[in-house]
Design a protein around this motif. Sequence first.
Motif, mmCIF file in Angstrom:
data_model
loop_
_atom_site.group_PDB
_atom_site.id
_atom_site.type_symbol
_atom_site.label_atom_id
_atom_site.label_comp_id
_atom_site.label_asym_id
_atom_site.label_seq_id
_atom_site.Cartn_x
_atom_site.Cartn_y
_atom_site.Cartn_z
ATOM 1 N N THR A 144 2.725 -3.943 19.346
ATOM 2 C CA THR A 144 3.008 -3.569 17.963
ATOM 3 C C THR A 144 2.449 -2.168 17.696
ATOM 4 O OG1 THR A 144 0.921 -4.354 17.016
ATOM 5 C CG2 THR A 144 2.641 -6.001 17.314
ATOM 6 N N PRO A 145 2.898 -1.514 16.653
ATOM 7 C CA PRO A 145 2.359 -0.190 16.328
ATOM 8 C C PRO A 145 0.932 -0.250 15.764
ATOM 9 C CG PRO A 145 4.117 -0.795 14.795
ATOM 10 C CD PRO A 145 4.040 -1.867 15.823
ATOM 11 N N THR A 147 -3.015 -0.671 15.604
ATOM 12 C CA THR A 147 -4.043 -0.255 16.552
ATOM 13 C C THR A 147 -5.209 -1.235 16.528
ATOM 14 O OG1 THR A 147 -3.454 2.039 16.166
ATOM 15 C CG2 THR A 147 -5.581 1.640 17.200
#
Length: 179
Positions: A144-145, A147
């Motif tokens: 997923t984007p 972090t």
Amino acid sequence: MNRYAALLRGIMPTNPNMKNDKLRAVFEGLGFEKVATLLSSGNVVFRCADTDVPELEARIQEALNRELGIPGGTIIRSYEELRALLDRDPFEGLAHQRGSYLTVTFFKDPEPQAEPPELVDELTRIIGYDKPSRAFLTVIDNSTPQTTNFMAWLDKTYGKDITTRTWLTIQKIVKKLEA
């Protein structure tokens, strides 16, 4: 001759003083043999007769700081330690790929001063602490984007005497040490 890997912290390939050729030159200047770098992220393999690893770490770090202005940390593991870690296969059944980014965080000190929590964030799964290699083993979901907070948590909890490598990098380092 003993075979070692120096795992340098804070190496940025865009910094001209942190290029592989300059790193190799420092190690060769210290009299080490069969010096080679791996990737552009501060992995240097070498051979020498020395057996006092803390003294080697200090000597290398002092030379890196003096000659290249690199203040970061130096953590050394012997070929035997890294080979044994691979042979234990702590990530058995897991593949390093999107969704399961396998990482190893090495500690300079023999024992971390704090136990890892059950959960740092929803993207990080802690496999455990591998005492012989003095390292945390983790699986990071990078599908997923979002972090992970894991690296920031490590620095906050344990300070700067740690460095993280991917499982694939550890495999490449061992292969280079075997050459």
